[in-house]
Design an enzyme around this catalytic site. Sequence first.
Site, PDB file in Angstrom:
ATOM      1  N   ASP A 101     -22.031  33.592   8.612  1.00 26.34           N
ATOM      2  CA  ASP A 101     -22.339  33.515   9.717  1.00 26.34           C
ATOM      3  C   ASP A 101     -23.453  32.400  10.191  1.00 26.34           C
ATOM      4  O   ASP A 101     -23.602  31.797   9.694  1.00 26.34           O
ATOM      5  CB  ASP A 101     -23.307  34.541  10.361  1.00 26.34           C
ATOM      6  CG  ASP A 101     -24.737  34.835   8.913  1.00 26.34           C
ATOM      7  OD1 ASP A 101     -23.886  34.607   7.742  1.00 26.34           O
ATOM      8  OD2 ASP A 101     -25.306  34.921   9.733  1.00 26.34           O
ATOM      9  N   GLU A 102     -23.905  31.881  11.194  1.00 25.50           N
ATOM     10  CA  GLU A 102     -24.381  31.403  12.137  1.00 25.50           C
ATOM     11  C   GLU A 102     -24.898  29.747  11.205  1.00 25.50           C
ATOM     12  O   GLU A 102     -25.205  28.862  10.563  1.00 25.50           O
ATOM     13  CB  GLU A 102     -25.797  31.573  11.532  1.00 25.50           C
ATOM     14  CG  GLU A 102     -26.466  32.807  12.680  1.00 25.50           C
ATOM     15  CD  GLU A 102     -27.018  33.196  12.778  1.00 25.50           C
ATOM     16  OE1 GLU A 102     -27.864  33.847  13.579  1.00 25.50           O
ATOM     17  OE2 GLU A 102     -28.061  33.167  11.575  1.00 25.50           O
TER      18      GLU A 102
END
Length: 899
Positions: free
Chosen positions: A517-518
Amino acid sequence: MRDHVPPPARRRTTRGAAVLTAAGLALAGSLAVTAPSGAATAVPENLALAGTASASSTEQNLDWLAPRFVNDGDASTRWSSSYDDANWVQVELAEPSPVDHVTISWPGACAADYVVQTSTDGTTWTDRERVTIATCWRTDVVQLGVTEPVRFVRMQGIDRASQWGYSIYELGIYAAPQAEPDGPALVPQPAALSTTDDEPFALDAASVVALTGDTASGQPVAEQLAEVLRPSTGYAVPVVEGEPADAANDVVIDVSPGNVAAEHAAEGYVLSASADGVRIGADTAQGARLGVQTLRQLLPSWVESPEPVDVAWTAPAVEITDHPRFAYRGIMLDPARSFLEVEEVLHVIDGAAQLKLNVLHLHLTDDQGWRIAIEQPEENPSGIDYGLLTEVSGATAVYSNDGTTVLGSEPGLTGYYTQDDYTAIVEHAAARGMTVVPEIDLPGHINSALHAIPQLNSAGSAPKPLPGQTTSPVNRTTSVGESTLDADNPATYEFLATVLTQVAELTPGPYLHVGGDEAFSTSHADYLRVVDWATDYVSGLGKTVVGWNEYASSDLPRGSVVQYWNGGAGAVADAVATKDATVVLSPANKTYLPQKQDSRMPIGATWACGGPCGLQQFYDWDPATLLAGVTEADVAGVEAPLWSEWVRRVDEAEYLVFPRLLATAEVAWSPQSAKTDYATFTEKVGAFGGRLALADHAHFPTADVPWRVEAAGRGADAVVGEPATVAWTVTAPGLSPADVEATVEWDDGVTEPVTLTSTRATDIAALTINDPLRGASGRTFDAAGERTATLRVARPGRADVTAAVTVTVAAADAVAVEASARCLAGTAYVAVRATNGGADAVDVTLATAHGRRDFAGVAPGRSAYASFSTRTGEVAAGSATVTVDGVDRVVAHDAAHCS
């Protein structure tokens, strides 16, 4: 996925107001004004529901904030006034009635000062009680004690607690005190439950836990049940094999094929309870274990007590057929940002397992810290020193949002798990039916590795080392997306292979989480290269790969798991349709535990819900309809993540976790058709508060939960002329000793006050909840026999709670006891003697801190005597315990100095 710390929200002006003291208001959740009350009714009628509401104003004349919502029985709607202190709201009753008390549920815009008024005609008003408190998000219980019939009840504002108007969810009006709910409340709700007309099951001193079927599989489950029952009941509760001849007071656990439907064999169970005993049937040990958790909740909450109490150990007569809606039911802990010790993790596991959760997701690595030890591999072409991961980044943690101001109650805590520590966590979880899912976040959220390992810092990595340094700077902030591995660096894949291999080998469960993620500092092409390599590698290790929903667009192995937290669902639905992926749902606005429970919390985020994410937000949703293109069959389960930007130590962690984890548990376990309405669910949560308190699980005093008050005592044996002491315990979430009045009533008519104390107060600013209230009653009796003591606990608006115990008083002159300290050859001894002056032989035990002696059948006129060496030259004044035929007597001795 992360709980970003947002910029400060618009500040609301808080006006000064005096907080009522013990005679007035409870400090958290439930506030009350003391006055006499009448007889209680089991299910009192809320007279407001049949009444007609009106108000001095409505905020901006909005229909959805109209006064009719103040008495509609729906806690999710509200009335709001214009921005003026003098506003009021009132209910005209359908018929005139006495009013014992009113309840007012306030959200964030509450009254700091108001008066409750009544009227017979709506024109002439009588001030009944004035309430002054500045804290919002609360439910006030205002005792009126009005015995003459009135037609109108009004909340007349005096001073607002904020710049906004007044808002009220519900205004309740009652003619009689409300009785405390009785009996068990099961969380999560079983798939199928029916009560029967049979007498309840009763556990007693002769009860056993009996195993039939596959006894080897059932043995650990039976032992766990017995370990729960023994401390609180004081019973031996042996575990035996085979069907008891008379199982009326026993628990029989049967692990055999065919106990449940084949499609529910993995975790399904059946349970029956009646005067004929308790029977739990399952096809697997896991199913039996989950049935035991249900039995635990069917028994009184005092089953969680760490010491014996005298209550009726009964369970209602029920028939239950149960199985989970989803196979994956989890909680995530984040020791990467702020470390949790092994014992703290185990404590959370114990609380989660009671709710039938079966997954513990451990977020072991992130920008701020690395928490799992990795050993040096035999092959190490890049010469990486893996010990630096924990030596360097095991000593770092989150500190602040802006780099200077401490975030949370203290700086983030550092530390790491050795591989033995991690194994201990895995084994403890497995013994309680939970699978550990480890997460090694990549290719972003990786600064802890870059900060420790020089070889990972290369042309494509970020952030860059400072001049003269070989590794990236430490990141102690909550910033995300600033770090990335270099997709062109061979050491990246060598490093990941070593770490993922060792973590997989340490983890017997089927899953390995790779984050994903991210990764804002990673180009899309590089992201796919690293993630595709990692997911393929994990699959080759024999594990099912799990990742956050950003990784759904990568080339996932078939059967992978996508954990959805935020954003669009298109890639998730595509992974389900084209790659046979399943989905673990962790929508931030429904499951994120670091979001504030309400505006009173000093820590936590509000971005996910546009404000606090309360209990109802966690409860009122259906996983099968959350994401377009993802059906119930595609959902593997539900998980509630606890990120640790703010969290320090286990008490703060649990303060954010409970009671919302109960909602997640029911969403994940119970069929949508079996779930209750939110109001009924809050009653179940209220009943669970005592269990949490007795097991020392911190929890937030959620304002719209009717927290149950319960009491229990422990009887005593005494001797004529010597004090008899009864210990009392009261579970009262959110209340202080000053908020209740306790008295003890003896069967001979003597009534005495009982002083209750608590070692920990409810203080939302300090993130604490009170522990059980404790007190004692002492009397000296001049005659032998049995005496009954009844504790009575009173609080405004509620019926009294009672608990009764028996004190057995023995004659004083049958056995004479004495103790003394003496010196012999420079050594101090404690001598104890018991002389039988009665007509029958007695069994005697003499015990001191230095030893114990048992004497069987001490004849009339004879003595039991023992002298216990301290093995030192002195002994302080103290006491010895003499037990005669099971009755303890305490006798003092003086000090001796022999050197």
